[in-house]
Design a protein around this motif. Structure first.
Motif, PDB file in Angstrom:
ATOM      1  N   ALA A   1       4.631  17.335  -1.961  1.00  0.00           N
ATOM      2  CA  ALA A   1       3.645  16.366  -1.490  1.00  0.00           C
ATOM      3  C   ALA A   1       4.079  15.816  -0.140  1.00  0.00           C
ATOM      4  N   ILE A   2       3.097  15.462   0.682  1.00  0.00           N
ATOM      5  CA  ILE A   2       3.362  14.872   1.995  1.00  0.00           C
ATOM      6  C   ILE A   2       2.529  13.609   2.133  1.00  0.00           C
ATOM      7  N   VAL A   3       3.193  12.527   2.474  1.00  0.00           N
ATOM      8  CA  VAL A   3       2.515  11.267   2.798  1.00  0.00           C
ATOM      9  C   VAL A   3       2.494  11.142   4.310  1.00  0.00           C
ATOM     10  N   ALA A   4       1.326  10.879   4.869  1.00  0.00           N
ATOM     11  CA  ALA A   4       1.187  10.750   6.317  1.00  0.00           C
ATOM     12  C   ALA A   4       1.055   9.280   6.706  1.00  0.00           C
ATOM     13  N   ALA A   5       1.498   8.970   7.927  1.00  0.00           N
ATOM     14  CA  ALA A   5       1.520   7.591   8.416  1.00  0.00           C
ATOM     15  C   ALA A   5       0.136   6.965   8.438  1.00  0.00           C
ATOM     16  N   ASN A   6      -0.888   7.754   8.736  1.00  0.00           N
ATOM     17  CA  ASN A   6      -2.267   7.280   8.661  1.00  0.00           C
ATOM     18  C   ASN A   6      -3.183   8.487   8.454  1.00  0.00           C
ATOM     19  N   ASP A   7      -4.470   8.242   8.362  1.00  0.00           N
ATOM     20  CA  ASP A   7      -5.401   9.328   8.055  1.00  0.00           C
ATOM     21  C   ASP A   7      -5.496  10.352   9.178  1.00  0.00           C
TER      22      ASP A   7
ATOM     23  N   ARG B   1       5.223   0.412   6.023  1.00  0.00           N
ATOM     24  CA  ARG B   1       4.704   1.476   5.160  1.00  0.00           C
ATOM     25  C   ARG B   1       5.833   2.354   4.635  1.00  0.00           C
ATOM     26  N   LEU B   2       6.814   2.631   5.468  1.00  0.00           N
ATOM     27  CA  LEU B   2       7.946   3.443   5.037  1.00  0.00           C
ATOM     28  C   LEU B   2       8.795   2.690   4.024  1.00  0.00           C
ATOM     29  N   GLU B   3       8.940   1.383   4.198  1.00  0.00           N
ATOM     30  CA  GLU B   3       9.689   0.595   3.217  1.00  0.00           C
ATOM     31  C   GLU B   3       9.018   0.640   1.848  1.00  0.00           C
ATOM     32  N   GLY B   4       7.688   0.545   1.825  1.00  0.00           N
ATOM     33  CA  GLY B   4       6.979   0.637   0.555  1.00  0.00           C
ATOM     34  C   GLY B   4       7.178   1.985  -0.110  1.00  0.00           C
ATOM     35  N   HIS B   5       7.112   3.048   0.694  1.00  0.00           N
ATOM     36  CA  HIS B   5       7.357   4.405   0.191  1.00  0.00           C
ATOM     37  C   HIS B   5       8.751   4.503  -0.423  1.00  0.00           C
ATOM     38  N   ARG B   6       9.729   3.987   0.264  1.00  0.00           N
ATOM     39  CA  ARG B   6      11.104   4.095  -0.210  1.00  0.00           C
ATOM     40  C   ARG B   6      11.377   3.195  -1.418  1.00  0.00           C
TER      41      ARG B   6
ATOM     42  N   GLY C   1       0.819  -1.210   0.000  1.00  0.00           N
ATOM     43  CA  GLY C   1       0.000   0.000   0.000  1.00  0.00           C
ATOM     44  C   GLY C   1       0.847   1.250   0.000  1.00  0.00           C
ATOM     45  N   GLY C   2       1.906   1.265   0.809  1.00  0.00           N
ATOM     46  CA  GLY C   2       2.805   2.409   0.839  1.00  0.00           C
ATOM     47  C   GLY C   2       3.489   2.635  -0.500  1.00  0.00           C
ATOM     48  N   ARG C   3       3.856   1.545  -1.138  1.00  0.00           N
ATOM     49  CA  ARG C   3       4.511   1.673  -2.452  1.00  0.00           C
ATOM     50  C   ARG C   3       3.553   2.251  -3.488  1.00  0.00           C
ATOM     51  N   ARG C   4       2.333   1.731  -3.548  1.00  0.00           N
ATOM     52  CA  ARG C   4       1.384   2.206  -4.558  1.00  0.00           C
ATOM     53  C   ARG C   4       0.995   3.665  -4.330  1.00  0.00           C
ATOM     54  N   LEU C   5       0.903   4.089  -3.084  1.00  0.00           N
ATOM     55  CA  LEU C   5       0.555   5.473  -2.787  1.00  0.00           C
ATOM     56  C   LEU C   5       1.638   6.422  -3.304  1.00  0.00           C
ATOM     57  N   THR C   6       2.885   6.088  -3.036  1.00  0.00           N
ATOM     58  CA  THR C   6       3.982   6.944  -3.505  1.00  0.00           C
ATOM     59  C   THR C   6       4.140   6.862  -5.015  1.00  0.00           C
ATOM     60  N   GLU C   7       3.909   5.695  -5.604  1.00  0.00           N
ATOM     61  CA  GLU C   7       3.940   5.591  -7.070  1.00  0.00           C
ATOM     62  C   GLU C   7       2.898   6.510  -7.695  1.00  0.00           C
TER      63      GLU C   7
END
Length: 370
Positions: free
Chosen positions: A278-284, A215-220, A184-190
């Protein structure tokens, strides 16, 4: 070897009658004596035993649900869904139909409280235990958890993880339902990268939580695949895996999973890197704080800066603009955990199931200006 009441009495240097009085709570006992007895009970992992015990006779109907914070919708939704399966209606006749009493145990995110509740549930001879949310990545705590869960399982308690991966060691589980936080983290940052964002800040959760790390690993991973994981702004050279060397990435700020943390961490992020788009937050919940901080800095969402969250909590669609986020099927996962705890559903193959995360694209993200 079974620990007896006499063993506890010997450890606490009191009579068995005194131990019984402390545990039954029906007779005054000096505070220092009570503390000594309870410490001995903890040290020896003593559990009330014997068919004559009214406690032991009544507790087969008890199921414990451990949550970090019942006021957090993430945990409240899962716990409520599990309870529908654990304490749901019977055959409609008003008679008991196999339901159990679900007890919510609020740990406040404390590893010590988590172990304490498991000990209490062990003493109560709980029929099942459901543990929700991310786990603490501390080897000592993980070892203590594995030992405690093994004792519960040996006594016949069903163990179900909901929203957390299995422990590195320990096979006491009926099932582990783990969310695909990394995917999920990867797809959001993609998605943000596809819009044209190259400078993406990340407001992360507590460092020691599995949810934070995944989640941070997916982002990275997404940043690395796009060649965006090394910035002149600093933070150390990349190591070729999507991770920066060290723990000094200026585009990542850690904090608790709450709105205040989202607000304060976003201000810090904008101070460190005012050129983020852009800012990605840890949760809503964290994302709401991030949105407030952005607005207080005189910026518009998404015209000046995009903001995204994670979990798709009920309020995310009502934010203005509606929050781009990653949907986790919290109710469905909680209900499934409840069925597994009750033995109503067979465990997944191997005891582990990964639950997919779905990207929800809404108005809080857009292409960067210029």
């Amino acid at each position: 070897m079974t620990v007896t009441l006499a063993d506890v009495a010997a450890r606490a240097r009191v009579s068995p009658a005194t131990v019984s009085r402390v545990l039954n709570g029906n007779y005054p006992v000096a505070a220092s004596t009570r503390e000594r007895v309870l410490r001995a009970v903890d040290d020896l992992d003593y559990v009330l035993n014997g068919p004559a015990s009214s406690l032991a006779a009544a507790t087969s109907d008890l199921v414990g649900i451990l949550v970090n914070d019942i006021a957090d919708p993430f945990f409240g939704i899962m716990a409520g869904a599990a309870q529908t399966q654990i304490g749901g209606p019977g055959d409609g006749s008003g008679r008991a139909g196999g339901e159990k009493l679900a007890v919510i145990c609020n740990t406040g995110g404390s590893p010590e409280r988590e172990l304490t509740y498991l000990t209490l549930l062990q003493r109560q001879r709980a029929a099942a235990v459901v543990l929700t949310g991310g786990a603490v990545e501390n080897p000592e705590h993980q070892a203590a958890m594995a030992a405690k869960l093994a004792k519960l399982a040996d006594a016949g308690t069903r163990i179900v993880f909901c929203g957390r991966p299995p422990l590195p060691e320990g096979d006491a589980l009926v099932a582990a339902l783990a969310f695909d936080n990394r995917g999920g983290g990867r797809r959001l940052t993609e998605h943000l990268i596809s819009l044209g964002h190259c400078r993406i800040g990340y407001v992360a959760g507590p460092r020691e939580r599995t949810t934070t790390r995944h989640r941070l690993e997916g982002h990275r991973e997404a940043l690395h695949a796009a060649g965006l994981d090394d910035f002149p702004a600093g933070g150390g050279p990349g190591d070729g895996s999507g991770h920066r060397a060290g723990d000094d990435d200026p585009l990542v700020v850690h904090g608790p999973y709450d709105r205040r943390s989202g607000y304060e961490a976003t201000l810090e992020l904008l101070r460190r890197a005012p050129d983020v788009t852009a800012i990605v937050a840890a949760n809503d919940t964290v994302a709401l704080g991030a949105c407030a901080a952005v607005r207080d800095q005189g910026m518009r969402i998404p015209q000046d800066i995009s903001v995204a969250g994670f979990d798709d909590l009920p309020f995310s669609v009502d934010a203005v603009p509606a929050l781009t986020t990653v949907r986790l099927p919290l109710f469905e996962a909680g209900a499934r955990a409840g069925r597994l705890a009750m033995g109503k559903e067979n465990p997944p193959p191997g005891g582990i199931a990964t639950i997919a995360a779905e990207l929800m694209i809404r108005g809080s993200t857009a292409a960067p200006r210029g």
